[in-house]
Design an enzyme around this catalytic site. Structure first.
Site, short mmCIF file in Angstrom:
data_model
loop_
_atom_site.label_atom_id
_atom_site.label_comp_id
_atom_site.label_asym_id
_atom_site.label_seq_id
_atom_site.Cartn_x
_atom_site.Cartn_y
_atom_site.Cartn_z
N HIS A 123 -35.60 7.90 48.27
CA HIS A 123 -35.45 8.24 46.87
C HIS A 123 -34.42 7.56 45.88
O HIS A 123 -34.42 7.77 44.64
CB HIS A 123 -35.05 10.03 46.55
CG HIS A 123 -35.83 10.68 47.47
ND1 HIS A 123 -35.25 11.03 48.75
CD2 HIS A 123 -37.08 11.23 47.69
CE1 HIS A 123 -36.06 12.03 49.50
NE2 HIS A 123 -37.36 12.00 48.79
N ARG A 165 -32.29 11.37 29.68
CA ARG A 165 -30.74 11.90 29.32
C ARG A 165 -29.62 10.85 29.97
O ARG A 165 -28.62 10.42 29.48
CB ARG A 165 -30.48 13.41 29.56
CG ARG A 165 -31.19 14.17 28.65
CD ARG A 165 -29.95 14.26 27.45
NE ARG A 165 -30.62 14.75 26.13
CZ ARG A 165 -31.03 15.90 25.86
NH1 ARG A 165 -30.81 16.93 26.66
NH2 ARG A 165 -31.55 16.19 24.50
N ARG A 199 -38.95 6.47 41.48
CA ARG A 199 -39.64 7.71 40.84
C ARG A 199 -39.16 7.88 39.43
O ARG A 199 -39.16 9.28 39.05
CB ARG A 199 -39.41 9.01 41.56
CG ARG A 199 -40.26 8.95 42.91
CD ARG A 199 -39.90 10.31 43.92
NE ARG A 199 -40.64 10.06 45.03
CZ ARG A 199 -41.69 10.84 45.65
NH1 ARG A 199 -42.09 11.79 44.48
NH2 ARG A 199 -42.41 10.96 46.34
N ARG A 258 -23.26 18.61 37.07
CA ARG A 258 -24.37 18.85 36.63
C ARG A 258 -24.20 19.16 35.06
O ARG A 258 -23.56 20.00 34.75
CB ARG A 258 -25.30 20.00 37.11
CG ARG A 258 -26.32 20.28 36.13
CD ARG A 258 -27.58 21.40 37.11
NE ARG A 258 -28.12 22.20 36.01
CZ ARG A 258 -28.87 22.04 35.22
NH1 ARG A 258 -29.26 20.75 34.89
NH2 ARG A 258 -29.40 22.91 34.33
N GLY A 270 -26.56 20.52 31.77
CA GLY A 270 -27.85 20.81 31.36
C GLY A 270 -28.00 21.92 30.39
O GLY A 270 -27.04 22.07 29.57
N THR A 271 -29.23 22.44 30.05
CA THR A 271 -29.41 23.42 29.43
C THR A 271 -29.88 24.87 30.08
O THR A 271 -30.00 24.94 31.00
CB THR A 271 -30.72 23.16 28.25
OG1 THR A 271 -31.84 23.28 29.03
CG2 THR A 271 -30.28 21.90 27.38
N GLU A 280 -30.66 28.91 34.40
CA GLU A 280 -31.07 27.56 34.45
C GLU A 280 -31.74 27.43 35.79
O GLU A 280 -32.11 28.59 36.47
CB GLU A 280 -29.85 26.57 34.21
CG GLU A 280 -28.55 26.84 34.99
CD GLU A 280 -28.67 26.05 36.43
OE1 GLU A 280 -28.67 24.99 36.55
OE2 GLU A 280 -28.83 27.04 37.63
N SER A 330 -29.53 26.51 25.05
CA SER A 330 -30.76 25.86 24.36
C SER A 330 -31.72 27.04 23.63
O SER A 330 -32.28 26.97 22.75
CB SER A 330 -31.67 25.10 24.95
OG SER A 330 -32.23 25.74 25.97
N ASP A 331 -31.48 28.27 24.36
CA ASP A 331 -32.42 29.44 23.78
C ASP A 331 -32.11 30.70 24.47
O ASP A 331 -31.06 30.45 25.20
CB ASP A 331 -33.88 29.20 24.39
CG ASP A 331 -33.99 29.05 25.91
OD1 ASP A 331 -33.53 28.10 26.37
OD2 ASP A 331 -34.23 29.92 26.61
#
Ligand code: HPA
Length: 236
Positions: free
Chosen positions: A5, A25, A44, A88, A90-91, A179, A203-204
């Site tokens: 990968h 990102r 990928r 990490r 992230g949101t 998450e 984010s929400d």
């Protein structure tokens, strides 16, 4: 050397890697924050870059979404590329009442509804936990910024669209946000004797039906990124 990968060669990847879910990102971070970024992986489309930030060599690579995906990429970074620290970025969806849109969550520990831990054949329930050195650095950096942040337990869920609507039950246990990756990252780090942390921007708020605009997401993403990068600089 490469993996199925990742076609980076040994030495192409820094000891500390920031991992957003979205590979674009990763490209954005490399182009906007790193000096002299070099792309080391395109397999990928899971782009990875190495450059320098405030004089420190740092890599940034996408993780993909969900625990199987970050499980693969972080395992290879820890076990095939001698990576020591993965942060990490992230949101998250807010779960606790006092966590608001655009707040930062530093994931001290990650509960999960995933079966990822079963591979370790433990005679009980494992508690995926972030590494203290990374928590300490991130909290130190976050305290200097004008941005609300919370440190505590997060939920890494296998489902984004969940038929059971179980968030209220996790909320009763003090979980801050939801998450989809941290628990697997923390377990891979523990098993490899390495370090991991997950820093999130909210984010929400699924329980309140609120979400941020694309523009607001960009601003809070910058706050989180800068906390992660400045924390990375503090690491030994
Ligand atoms: N669920 C899972 N992952 C998420 C969410 C959510 O509501 N929001 C941001 N990441």
């Amino acid at each position: 050397m490469s993996t199925p990968h990742n076609n980076a060669k040994k030495g192409d990847i820094a000891e500390t890697v920031l991992m957003p879910g979205d590979p674009l990102r990763a490209k954005f971070i490399a182009e906007n924050y790193l000096e002299n970024p070099v792309c080391y992986n395109e397999v990928r489309g899971m782009l990875g870059f190495t450059g320098t930030y405030k004089g420190k060599r740092i890599s940034v690579q996408g993780s993909g979404m969900g625990m199987p995906s970050i499980g693969i990429y972080s395992w290879e970074l820890f076990n095939e590329y001698d990576v020591k620290n993965i942060i990490r970025v992230g949101t998250a969806g807010a779960i606790a009442d006092n966590v608001n849109l655009r707040d930062i969550i530093i994931g001290l520990s990650a509960s999960t509804n995933s079966n990822f831990a079963s591979q370790y054949r433990l005679p009980g329930t494992y508690a995926p936990t972030a590494s203290w050195d990374l928590i300490d650095a991130a909290v130190m950096v976050a305290q200097e910024r004008d941005c609300p942040f919370h440190v505590g337990n997060i939920l890494s869920s296998d489902t984004f669209y969940d038929d059971a609507a179980s968030l209220a039950d996790w909320k009763k246990m003090g979980v801050l946000g939801i998450e989809m990756e941290a628990a697997a990252l923390y377990m891979n780090a523990a098993r490899a004797g390495k370090n991991a942390l997950c820093i999130l921007t909210v984010s929400d708020c699924p329980l309140k039906g609120l979400s941020t605009s694309a523009e607001e997401r960009q601003t809070s993403f910058r706050n989180m990124m800068e906390i992660a990068l400045d924390a990375a600089v503090l690491l030994p």
